[in-house]
Design a protein around this motif. Structure first.
Motif, PDB file in Angstrom:
ATOM      1  N   MET A   1       0.855  -1.174   0.000  1.00 34.82           N
ATOM      2  CA  MET A   1       0.000   0.000   0.000  1.00 34.82           C
ATOM      3  C   MET A   1       0.905   1.242   0.000  1.00 34.82           C
ATOM      4  O   MET A   1       1.883   1.299   0.736  1.00 34.82           O
ATOM      5  CB  MET A   1      -0.887  -0.019   1.253  1.00 34.82           C
ATOM      6  CG  MET A   1      -1.781   1.175   1.384  1.00 34.82           C
ATOM      7  SD  MET A   1      -2.861   1.170   2.846  1.00 34.82           S
ATOM      8  CE  MET A   1      -3.772  -0.326   2.624  1.00 34.82           C
ATOM      9  N   THR A   2       0.526   2.239  -0.778  1.00 31.85           N
ATOM     10  CA  THR A   2       1.320   3.467  -0.839  1.00 31.85           C
ATOM     11  C   THR A   2       1.076   4.334   0.393  1.00 31.85           C
ATOM     12  O   THR A   2       0.050   4.188   1.075  1.00 31.85           O
ATOM     13  CB  THR A   2       0.965   4.293  -2.090  1.00 31.85           C
ATOM     14  OG1 THR A   2      -0.382   4.748  -1.971  1.00 31.85           O
ATOM     15  CG2 THR A   2       1.155   3.492  -3.366  1.00 31.85           C
ATOM     16  N   LYS A   3       1.993   5.255   0.673  1.00 29.70           N
ATOM     17  CA  LYS A   3       1.826   6.187   1.788  1.00 29.70           C
ATOM     18  C   LYS A   3       0.558   7.004   1.606  1.00 29.70           C
ATOM     19  O   LYS A   3      -0.170   7.249   2.570  1.00 29.70           O
ATOM     20  CB  LYS A   3       3.022   7.129   1.879  1.00 29.70           C
ATOM     21  CG  LYS A   3       4.271   6.507   2.391  1.00 29.70           C
ATOM     22  CD  LYS A   3       5.376   7.550   2.458  1.00 29.70           C
ATOM     23  CE  LYS A   3       6.705   6.925   2.737  1.00 29.70           C
ATOM     24  NZ  LYS A   3       7.773   7.930   2.754  1.00 29.70           N
ATOM     25  N   GLU A   4       0.273   7.416   0.373  1.00 32.76           N
ATOM     26  CA  GLU A   4      -0.906   8.233   0.094  1.00 32.76           C
ATOM     27  C   GLU A   4      -2.192   7.469   0.414  1.00 32.76           C
ATOM     28  O   GLU A   4      -3.100   8.005   1.035  1.00 32.76           O
ATOM     29  CB  GLU A   4      -0.897   8.671  -1.371  1.00 32.76           C
ATOM     30  CG  GLU A   4      -2.021   9.617  -1.711  1.00 32.76           C
ATOM     31  CD  GLU A   4      -1.942  10.097  -3.145  1.00 32.76           C
ATOM     32  OE1 GLU A   4      -2.874   9.781  -3.913  1.00 32.76           O
ATOM     33  OE2 GLU A   4      -0.960  10.781  -3.474  1.00 32.76           O
ATOM     34  N   LYS A   5      -2.276   6.217  -0.004  1.00 36.17           N
ATOM     35  CA  LYS A   5      -3.472   5.410   0.283  1.00 36.17           C
ATOM     36  C   LYS A   5      -3.607   5.150   1.778  1.00 36.17           C
ATOM     37  O   LYS A   5      -4.695   5.205   2.328  1.00 36.17           O
ATOM     38  CB  LYS A   5      -3.423   4.089  -0.475  1.00 36.17           C
ATOM     39  CG  LYS A   5      -3.713   4.222  -1.948  1.00 36.17           C
ATOM     40  CD  LYS A   5      -3.730   2.866  -2.625  1.00 36.17           C
ATOM     41  CE  LYS A   5      -4.006   3.007  -4.104  1.00 36.17           C
ATOM     42  NZ  LYS A   5      -4.040   1.701  -4.765  1.00 36.17           N
TER      43      LYS A   5
END
Length: 75
Positions: free
Chosen positions: A1-5
């Protein structure tokens, strides 16, 4: 999972921090029921900055919801 998500993890979604599990719960602007607010020497700002916990402020979250984090016990 990305930091943004992760920073805008949806309401009802679980996440782990160490060996403890938490769930994102929609709330008002009051942090008093948040599991991280109840900890001695609350470090939630540092935890958010370092992406250990999602963002809780509706001003920053993509869904514009204020949330708190509740520990999931006895799963």
């Amino acid at each position: 999972m990305t930091k943004e998500k992760f920073s805008s993890l949806g309401v009802g979604k679980p996440f782990a921090l160490g060996c403890r599990k938490f769930i994102v719960v929609e709330s008002g602007i009051d942090c008093s029921e948040c599991s991280f607010d109840k900890m001695e020497d609350c470090l939630c700002t540092s935890l958010r900055t370092e992406h250990f916990i999602p963002e809780c402020s509706g001003r920053i979250r993509k869904d514009a919801k204020d949330v708190i984090f509740m520990e999931v016990e006895n799963e």
